[in-house]
Scaffold this motif. Sequence first.
Motif, PDB file in Angstrom:
ATOM      1  N   LYS A   2      95.704  76.500 -30.348  1.00  0.00           N
ATOM      2  CA  LYS A   2      96.522  75.511 -30.614  1.00  0.00           C
ATOM      3  C   LYS A   2      97.828  76.373 -31.438  1.00  0.00           C
ATOM      4  O   LYS A   2      97.679  77.334 -31.586  1.00  0.00           O
ATOM      5  CB  LYS A   2      95.177  75.505 -32.241  1.00  0.00           C
ATOM      6  N   THR A   4     101.215  75.543 -33.873  1.00  0.00           N
ATOM      7  CA  THR A   4     102.678  74.433 -34.742  1.00  0.00           C
ATOM      8  C   THR A   4     103.532  75.040 -34.592  1.00  0.00           C
ATOM      9  O   THR A   4     103.504  76.355 -34.600  1.00  0.00           O
ATOM     10  CB  THR A   4     101.749  75.227 -36.681  1.00  0.00           C
ATOM     11  N   GLU A  85     106.593  69.429 -39.670  1.00  0.00           N
ATOM     12  CA  GLU A  85     106.163  70.484 -38.635  1.00  0.00           C
ATOM     13  C   GLU A  85     104.958  70.244 -37.915  1.00  0.00           C
ATOM     14  O   GLU A  85     104.853  68.952 -38.237  1.00  0.00           O
ATOM     15  CB  GLU A  85     105.649  71.696 -39.798  1.00  0.00           C
ATOM     16  N   GLU A  87     101.882  69.892 -35.129  1.00  0.00           N
ATOM     17  CA  GLU A  87     100.356  70.174 -34.551  1.00  0.00           C
ATOM     18  C   GLU A  87     100.634  69.828 -34.107  1.00  0.00           C
ATOM     19  O   GLU A  87      99.242  69.200 -33.431  1.00  0.00           O
ATOM     20  CB  GLU A  87      99.872  70.533 -35.967  1.00  0.00           C
ATOM     21  N   GLU A  89      97.085  70.253 -30.346  1.00  0.00           N
ATOM     22  CA  GLU A  89      96.017  71.453 -30.366  1.00  0.00           C
ATOM     23  C   GLU A  89      94.981  71.124 -29.357  1.00  0.00           C
ATOM     24  O   GLU A  89      93.987  69.498 -28.840  1.00  0.00           O
ATOM     25  CB  GLU A  89      94.618  71.243 -31.093  1.00  0.00           C
TER      26      GLU A  89
END
Length: 366
Positions: A2, A4, A85, A87, A89
């Motif tokens: 994960k 960002t 941003e 993210e 995962e």
Amino acid sequence: MKFTCERSILLKEISIANEIIASKNAISILSNIYLEAKEGILTIKATDMKVNFETKVPVDVLEEGSVTVYGDKFSGILNSVPDGEIEFEKSENRITIKTSAKKAKFQLKSIASDKFPEFSAAGKDIFEMPIRDLKEMISETIFAISDDETRYFMNGVFFEKAEDKFMMVATDGRRLAYMHKPAPDTVSDFSGVIIPPKILNIVAKRAGDEGMAGVSITDKTIFISFGSYKLSSVLIEGQFPNYRRVIPETQENSFIVNRLEMLDALKRVSLLVEQKSHRVYLGLSSGVVSVFCEENDIGNAREEIPCKYVGEELSMALNYRYLEEPLKVMGGDEVSVQFTDPNKTITIMPVPEKDFFHIVMPMQQD
């Protein structure tokens, strides 16, 4: 896994990686981009088995790990969302991409990273050259590469170091582009290699103008690094033509013309050129060069521009693209077109002379 990061930073690198990928088959590992998040760094890799690409970008790593993701769709997602941003995962065989700006969420199936091909390491003999020099050499030659696959040994740019110069040459058998740059004495001479255009196009498009490029050449591979980027490519095997044999020692006649005026005239006249032949004519008389095309089913065109020429009236037939393409990249205000006979090799050089030139074979005049 994960992490960002900012969408704009990731998009730039994924776009380059996506240029490398040849296959658009979603279930092929060669359609996927390798991602590894570790110690605050995201490593990105892509390959088509001939050209390899690797770069590293800083990200906020929340959980270390690695995965491969379908490059075409991943790039499309990043292109579609606004800056902000992102993210990323991984969970089992699926990755989730979320954006903060629009609260968008995407899920893509993934392929395990251990199925991604290993990259070979660069050779020990690495030399450096200014990245600006490398880019100039590429832009001044790459357009002259042959696209005839039966003459595969001309499907790339020839690169060698002899005496105190790096040299790049490209030819398709009807034209030749040449450029050299100074090479330090610390770099050993090496026999010429033929570099495929894919890796060179990436260097030309993506490298900045400052700093040095690291280059390493092995028997079958060239490695080029600059900034955070590492690129490698399988070399083209075969014997490149002896380009020195076609470079005229002297040429008796010449005319000098404004580069942009000639380029503009070619663009206008070529609108009515027969597209199968691409033939234009240059008519020379004292102080004037006429750019014209012959009468065809569409019509004809003629434009006169001033030039510096003293001699007998004559004309020569040329593929207009073979004039237009070098004129676009040469820079400078004036060019000199040198020749001995209208039916023999002509040489296009900058005024004043620099470290490059272009050779063109005339066409038969109807």
